[in-house]
Design a protein around this motif. Structure first.
Motif, mmCIF file in Angstrom:
data_model
loop_
_atom_site.group_PDB
_atom_site.id
_atom_site.type_symbol
_atom_site.label_atom_id
_atom_site.label_comp_id
_atom_site.label_asym_id
_atom_site.label_seq_id
_atom_site.Cartn_x
_atom_site.Cartn_y
_atom_site.Cartn_z
ATOM 1 N N GLY A 1 0.819 -1.210 0.000
ATOM 2 C CA GLY A 1 0.000 0.000 0.000
ATOM 3 C C GLY A 1 0.852 1.258 0.000
ATOM 4 N N GLY A 2 1.912 1.253 0.798
ATOM 5 C CA GLY A 2 2.790 2.411 0.850
ATOM 6 C C GLY A 2 3.533 2.644 -0.453
ATOM 7 N N LEU A 3 3.964 1.556 -1.092
ATOM 8 C CA LEU A 3 4.677 1.672 -2.369
ATOM 9 C C LEU A 3 3.780 2.283 -3.435
ATOM 10 N N ALA A 4 2.543 1.793 -3.542
ATOM 11 C CA ALA A 4 1.615 2.324 -4.542
ATOM 12 C C ALA A 4 1.315 3.796 -4.283
ATOM 13 N N GLY A 5 1.060 4.135 -3.022
ATOM 14 C CA GLY A 5 0.762 5.523 -2.700
ATOM 15 C C GLY A 5 1.936 6.454 -2.943
ATOM 16 N N SER A 6 3.130 6.000 -2.612
ATOM 17 C CA SER A 6 4.323 6.835 -2.788
ATOM 18 C C SER A 6 4.603 7.114 -4.259
ATOM 19 N N LEU A 7 4.476 6.103 -5.102
ATOM 20 C CA LEU A 7 4.759 6.283 -6.525
ATOM 21 C C LEU A 7 3.753 7.223 -7.187
ATOM 22 N N MET A 8 2.518 7.215 -6.698
ATOM 23 C CA MET A 8 1.496 8.110 -7.263
ATOM 24 C C MET A 8 1.592 9.519 -6.704
ATOM 25 N N SER A 9 2.038 9.644 -5.461
ATOM 26 C CA SER A 9 1.911 10.915 -4.747
ATOM 27 C C SER A 9 2.659 12.070 -5.413
ATOM 28 N N GLY A 10 3.882 11.801 -5.850
ATOM 29 C CA GLY A 10 4.663 12.876 -6.452
ATOM 30 C C GLY A 10 4.037 13.427 -7.713
ATOM 31 N N HIS A 11 3.367 12.565 -8.489
ATOM 32 C CA HIS A 11 2.747 12.993 -9.739
ATOM 33 C C HIS A 11 1.418 13.713 -9.496
ATOM 34 N N LEU A 12 0.751 13.386 -8.389
ATOM 35 C CA LEU A 12 -0.547 13.990 -8.097
ATOM 36 C C LEU A 12 -0.436 15.272 -7.285
ATOM 37 N N TYR A 13 0.744 15.551 -6.765
ATOM 38 C CA TYR A 13 0.878 16.659 -5.816
ATOM 39 C C TYR A 13 0.433 17.992 -6.415
ATOM 40 N N SER B 1 13.828 15.511 6.643
ATOM 41 C CA SER B 1 14.541 16.769 6.405
ATOM 42 C C SER B 1 15.690 16.574 5.430
ATOM 43 N N PHE B 2 16.408 15.467 5.556
ATOM 44 C CA PHE B 2 17.603 15.195 4.760
ATOM 45 C C PHE B 2 17.284 15.185 3.258
ATOM 46 N N GLU B 3 16.094 14.694 2.902
ATOM 47 C CA GLU B 3 15.747 14.551 1.490
ATOM 48 C C GLU B 3 15.404 15.871 0.812
ATOM 49 N N ILE B 4 14.884 16.827 1.578
ATOM 50 C CA ILE B 4 14.366 18.046 0.935
ATOM 51 C C ILE B 4 15.268 19.264 1.104
ATOM 52 N N VAL B 5 16.456 19.056 1.690
ATOM 53 C CA VAL B 5 17.448 20.131 1.752
ATOM 54 C C VAL B 5 18.730 19.612 1.120
ATOM 55 N N GLU B 6 19.725 20.453 1.034
ATOM 56 C CA GLU B 6 21.009 20.027 0.487
ATOM 57 C C GLU B 6 21.611 18.919 1.356
ATOM 58 N N PRO B 7 22.269 17.923 0.771
ATOM 59 C CA PRO B 7 22.723 17.873 -0.618
ATOM 60 C C PRO B 7 21.719 17.300 -1.625
ATOM 61 N N LEU B 8 20.599 16.711 -1.182
ATOM 62 C CA LEU B 8 19.669 16.085 -2.123
ATOM 63 C C LEU B 8 18.678 17.092 -2.701
ATOM 64 N N ASN B 9 17.982 17.839 -1.832
ATOM 65 C CA ASN B 9 17.053 18.888 -2.267
ATOM 66 C C ASN B 9 16.021 18.360 -3.261
ATOM 67 N N TRP B 10 15.286 17.326 -2.867
ATOM 68 C CA TRP B 10 14.321 16.672 -3.756
ATOM 69 C C TRP B 10 13.053 17.491 -3.926
ATOM 70 N N ASP B 11 12.374 17.257 -5.084
ATOM 71 C CA ASP B 11 11.046 17.813 -5.300
ATOM 72 C C ASP B 11 10.001 16.752 -4.951
ATOM 73 N N ALA B 12 8.713 17.033 -5.233
ATOM 74 C CA ALA B 12 7.628 16.138 -4.825
ATOM 75 C C ALA B 12 7.748 14.755 -5.464
ATOM 76 N N THR B 13 8.091 14.718 -6.755
ATOM 77 C CA THR B 13 8.198 13.427 -7.439
ATOM 78 C C THR B 13 9.318 12.585 -6.857
ATOM 79 N N GLN B 14 10.465 13.204 -6.609
ATOM 80 C CA GLN B 14 11.590 12.464 -6.037
ATOM 81 C C GLN B 14 11.293 11.992 -4.618
ATOM 82 N N VAL B 15 10.582 12.817 -3.843
ATOM 83 C CA VAL B 15 10.190 12.403 -2.497
ATOM 84 C C VAL B 15 9.293 11.175 -2.559
ATOM 85 N N GLY B 16 8.341 11.173 -3.509
ATOM 86 C CA GLY B 16 7.468 10.013 -3.665
ATOM 87 C C GLY B 16 8.236 8.756 -4.004
#
Length: 429
Positions: A161-173, A260-275
């Motif tokens: 369930g988490g995998l399906a939701g995560s893969l969709m979430s970034g595209h639907l944000y 926090s680590f994912e959305i600031v430097e050095p990664l600085n991900w957007d919604a799709t990458q977070v998903g």
């Protein structure tokens, strides 16, 4: 199948994954837009990692602290025969906290309103009541021999369930972001799914009945038997299992810093990458399940737990050196079996007690995790903030060391457990 708890696990985690991505990116965008407009874009995007980590620290502490008393009360209610009450109450809380985030997005309320939603969620029992309730129903519906695989199956569905939701979430944000605000669609879908789960639990979910034969099997396992009618649990083993589980949970608490680590430097991900990043974590549920199914045929529960702990320790250690996205996924690949320990420990604990006590024992374990998080959540956050300039991943190295220490009490349980003897004694002449 239609009346079991398994569909609830899938839909619940699908809804949670959508909400998690929405919350993470909303927090990032709010704090980024609140920075000094005179700063250039690259500086503004990364000028508030401490604000982001402080927000998630406070939110996590509220979610862990407030449910302590309500979850104990709900566990006792469940053990008195009202098995569905802890789960139903938790779903009411899930709906309330998601409603607050929706109001924050649509009405542009202060982000801190989400903390009030977290408090309401905790008063309804929170994740502690929900997951203890699910594990109790799963344990009641299985025999002692198959319980480890049964509980790991629940973890698998949780991951699916988490995998399906995560893969969709970034595209639907960003869908409908211009009209009602970015992330609002994710929260609305999440609320609708939780409402569906609530109705399912009230009207369709059935509580398994324990037969007398299963009741005898539930008394097997790591139990010292003084006589056949009144088995006595091995208290030392129970304490050691609790200790190993708590130390492992403390080690795993460092993964909260990933928010926090994912959305600031050095990664600085957007919604799709977070998903996608969340999806990689939920994929570990699948690999851990396959690991249990394959290795449980030839290895004991204790051996499975140690393998899982070593898997997590190696992966989280490598995470300390991540500076690029591809390195993140390499680190995640090392944690293939990292979700084996906790459900296996729950299985071993459930074999210590009668079915009428499953709820309070499993809730006590979950409650121990809640109490431990009150210490490690601020500790990890402050260490992360203090080492941010020279080693943002230092907390992950610390987590790896703690995880290895958790192997010690589990190994002692393995040494104290009776070994099966596959031979017969030869009578004397």
């Amino acid at each position: 199948m239609l009346s079991s708890v398994l569909p609830v696990v899938v839909v619940q985690q699908l809804a949670s994954a959508l909400y998690d991505t929405a919350l993470q990116i909303v927090v990032k965008e709010r704090y980024s837009s609140a920075t000094d407009p005179g700063l250039n874009a690259s500086v503004a995007a990364n000028s508030s990692p401490r604000d982001v980590s402080n927000f998630f620290m406070t939110f996590s502490l509220i979610n862990q602290l407030v449910p302590i008393i309500p979850s104990v009360f709900l566990a006792k209610v469940g053990d008195r025969g009202w098995r569905k009450v802890p789960i139903v109450s938790a779903f009411v809380g899930y709906l309330l906290v998601r409603l607050t985030l929706l109001l924050v997005i649509v009405l542009r309320w202060p982000l801190e309103v989400v903390w009030a939603g977290g408090a309401l969620y905790g008063l309804c029992g929170g994740f502690c009541s929900y997951w203890a309730g699910v594990m109790t129903l799963a344990s009641l519906g299985s025999t002692a021999e198959e319980r480890s695989r049964r509980l790991m199956s629940v973890e698998l569905l949780y991951g699916v369930g988490g995998l399906a939701g995560s893969l969709m979430s970034g595209h639907l944000y960003y869908v409908f972001s211009a009209s009602i605000g970015p992330g609002s669609l994710l929260v609305i879908i999440s609320m609708a799914l939780f409402l569906l789960c609530l109705f399912y639990c009230i009207f369709l979910l059935k509580v398994p009945e324990v037969s007398s034969e299963d009741g005898e099997e539930e008394r097997s396992g790591l139990i010292s038997v003084s006589d056949s009618d009144s088995p006595t649990p091995d208290v030392i083993n129970i304490v050691l299992l609790f200790a190993g589980a708590i130390v492992f949970d403390v080690a795993g608490g460092a993964t909260e810093i990933l928010l926090s680590f994912e959305i600031v430097e050095p990664l600085n991900w957007d919604a799709t990458q977070v998903g996608y990043g969340h999806g990689s974590w939920y994929a570990v549920f699948l690999t851990s399940f396959l690991g249990v199914m394959l290795m449980s045929r030839c290895l004991s529960d204790v051996s499975l737990i140690i393998i899982g702990m070593l898997s997590f320790a190696s992966g989280i250690y490598f995470m300390a050196f991540v500076t690029e996205t591809y390195m993140f996924y390499l680190a995640r690949s090392l944690t293939l079996f990292s979700l084996i320990p906790t459900p296996t420990i729950r299985s071993m604990l459930s074999k210590q007690v009668n079915g009428s006590s499953y709820g309070i024992v499993l809730a006590s374990l979950q409650l121990s995790f809640q109490v431990a998080s009150l210490a490690y959540t601020p500790a990890y956050t402050k260490i992360y903030q203090a080492t941010l300039s020279w080693s943002p991943g230092f907390v992950f190295t610390l987590s790896s060391i703690i995880c290895v220490l958790g192997i010690i009490p589990i190994s002692i349980v393995g040494c104290r457990s009776p070994r099966r003897r596959d031979y017969q004694s030869i009578p004397e002449d």
